[in-house]
Write an enzyme that holds these catalytic residues in place. Structure first.
Site, PDB file in Angstrom:
ATOM      1  N   TRP A  99     -12.182 -20.027 -15.359  1.00  0.00           N
ATOM      2  CA  TRP A  99     -11.611 -18.718 -15.702  1.00  0.00           C
ATOM      3  C   TRP A  99     -10.748 -18.196 -14.568  1.00  0.00           C
ATOM      4  CZ3 TRP A  99     -11.641 -18.483 -20.554  1.00  0.00           C
ATOM      5  CH2 TRP A  99     -12.745 -18.888 -21.313  1.00  0.00           C
ATOM      6  N   ASP A 166     -12.874  -9.973 -12.348  1.00  0.00           N
ATOM      7  CA  ASP A 166     -13.300 -10.375 -13.685  1.00  0.00           C
ATOM      8  C   ASP A 166     -14.829 -10.415 -13.645  1.00  0.00           C
ATOM      9  OD1 ASP A 166     -14.015 -11.632 -16.031  1.00  0.00           O
ATOM     10  OD2 ASP A 166     -12.714 -13.386 -15.754  1.00  0.00           O
ATOM     11  N   LYS A 190     -20.473 -11.276 -23.493  1.00  0.00           N
ATOM     12  CA  LYS A 190     -21.513 -11.919 -22.696  1.00  0.00           C
ATOM     13  C   LYS A 190     -22.703 -10.979 -22.499  1.00  0.00           C
ATOM     14  CE  LYS A 190     -18.524 -15.260 -22.144  1.00  0.00           C
ATOM     15  NZ  LYS A 190     -17.395 -15.175 -21.259  1.00  0.00           N
TER      16      LYS A 190
HETATM   17  C1  LIG Z   1     -15.908 -15.806 -21.231  1.00  0.00           C
HETATM   18  C2  LIG Z   1     -15.118 -15.479 -20.030  1.00  0.00           C
HETATM   19  C3  LIG Z   1     -13.735 -15.222 -20.088  1.00  0.00           C
HETATM   20  C4  LIG Z   1     -12.944 -15.327 -21.359  1.00  0.00           C
HETATM   21  O1  LIG Z   1     -13.190 -14.242 -22.172  1.00  0.00           O
HETATM   22  P1  LIG Z   1     -12.403 -14.043 -23.543  1.00  0.00           P
HETATM   23  O2  LIG Z   1     -12.898 -12.673 -23.942  1.00  0.00           O
HETATM   24  O3  LIG Z   1     -12.806 -15.130 -24.464  1.00  0.00           O
HETATM   25  O4  LIG Z   1     -10.949 -14.046 -23.249  1.00  0.00           O
HETATM   26  C5  LIG Z   1     -13.090 -14.876 -18.921  1.00  0.00           C
HETATM   27  N1  LIG Z   1     -13.739 -14.796 -17.752  1.00  0.00           N
HETATM   28  C6  LIG Z   1     -15.060 -15.041 -17.647  1.00  0.00           C
HETATM   29  C7  LIG Z   1     -15.740 -14.948 -16.328  1.00  0.00           C
HETATM   30  C8  LIG Z   1     -15.784 -15.392 -18.788  1.00  0.00           C
HETATM   31  O5  LIG Z   1     -17.105 -15.643 -18.689  1.00  0.00           O
END
Ligand SMILES: *Cc1c(COP(=O)(O)O)cnc(C)c1O
Length: 356
Positions: A99, A166, A190
């Site tokens: 990511w 993030d 998540k």
């Molecule tokens: C799952 C995840 C993403 C991607 O998220 P989307 O909502 O599918 O775009 C980005 N960064 C992290 C750390 C993630 O766990």
């Protein structure tokens, strides 16, 4: 029979969230209409949005000067919105996983990008230490929890520049000092809500500094001014997210959640370290994620991987197949995961060792 849901995302939500959302799909806030079919401008839904924003601020102790908004497009759209809104000349990125490297790639559309630190040399199995952060960058971007590789930057770092994080897979799992960050984003699927909504917390004075024109929908200020209702928000996801926030508050808030998360992670990592058949690819305990526990068969036992997956399935343990870039197993133990389910997995590992 009870299922133990270890999926990485979308992932386990509190029973409370599922129950309340199911009820609102039938009859939302006493309106005799479904939350699926009511105007987002109705006073009942506006109240949901306002309460969700207020609870995020309360639970995370968001200081003055910050705004909380709910957007669409997932965390992946934030990979582009962040540099669109904040990158004037140059940005720095930690490359600590899949990511993180996707975020870095998008930033390159908007300016110079420096890879300030990377753990790619060891298949992302550690968090880089003693990083020297340049002072001439517009912001530093980090991924606090690397969902795929099972590493986590657990302590808020001190950056001499604006800090962007993030936090898709560890938001609300531990207290954070928001004042150290200028922007935090998290796809909700998540640890908060069903897919479809993304939480953003942004320091207002970080915005409007690039001189670059920004398309309306991609400008954070649009959504701040529109109170996350510039266009139709994902009402069901926001409603469900509010239920999770209410559940968090009811259960002692984020400090209490952290205590539980530490206990769950300790239970599982202790077994991985003790059990001769399994090993954790993240060597430094400090770097190990408390949300996504990655483990593989120990050397000599590799051919038993499928057998362990079969055993897990028999015991209603779901979603522990590792991501293809690491292999092995990944047990995601987000806030809603009860320690009893972690204990079921630990017992399965003990039995497996005894049987083989
Ligand atoms: C799952 C995840 C993403 C991607 O998220 P989307 O909502 O599918 O775009 C980005 N960064 C992290 C750390 C993630 O766990």
């Amino acid at each position: 029979m009870k299922k133990h849901n270890f999926y990485a995302g979308p992932s386990i939500l509190p029973d409370f969230t599922i129950q309340k959302t199911a009820e609102a799909v039938i009859n939302f806030a006493g309106t005799s209409l479904s939350v699926l079919e009511i105007s987002h401008r109705s006073k009942e839904f506006v109240a949901v949005m306002d309460q969700a924003i207020a609870l995020v601020k309360e639970l995370l102790e968001v200081p003055e000067g910050y705004e909380v908004i709910f957007l669409q497009g997932g965390a992946s759209l934030q990979f582009c919105m962040v540099p669109f809104n904040l990158l004037k000349k140059k940005a720095g990125y930690y490359n600590t996983g899949v990511w993180a490297s996707k975020a870095l790639k998008e930033a390159k559309f908007f300016g110079e990008v420096v890879e300030v630190a990377s753990s790619k040399d060891k298949n992302y199995n550690y968090i880089p230490k003693n990083v020297s952060i340049p002072s001439d960058i517009d912001y530093l971007h980090i991924t606090t929890n690397n969902t795929i590789f099972g590493t986590q930057i657990y302590k808020d770092i001190d950056a001499p520049v604006r800090l962007v994080a993030d936090m898709s897979s560890d938001i609300f799992s531990r207290p954070i000092d928001i004042s150290k960050y200028d922007l935090i984003y998290a796809g909700a699927q998540k640890n908060l809500a069903p897919a479809g909504v993304t939480l953003v917390i942004v320091r207002k004075d970080a915005l409007g500094k690039t001189g670059r024109p920004i398309p309306t929908m991609l400008d954070y200020n649009t959504h701040i001014e529109g109170v996350s209702m510039f266009n139709t928000p994902p009402v069901l996801s926001v409603f469900a997210g509010l239920q999770t926030l209410l559940w968090l508050k009811e259960n002692g808030g984020i400090k209490a959640m952290e205590v539980k998360n530490i206990a769950k992670a300790k239970l599982l990592y202790d077994e991985i370290d003790r059990n001769k058949m399994f090993t954790c690819p993240v060597p430094n305990p400090e770097d190990r994620s408390k949300m996504n526990v990655v483990f593989v068969m120990a050397p000599g036992f590799e051919e038993l991987e499928k057998a362990f997956l079969a055993k897990a399935k028999e015991l209603n343990i779901l979603g522990i197949e590792g991501h293809r870039s690491v292999g092995g197993f990944r047990a995601s133990i987000y806030n809603a995961m009860p320690i009893e389910s972690v204990a079921v997995l630990v017992n399965a590992m003990k039995e497996f060792e005894a049987q083989n």
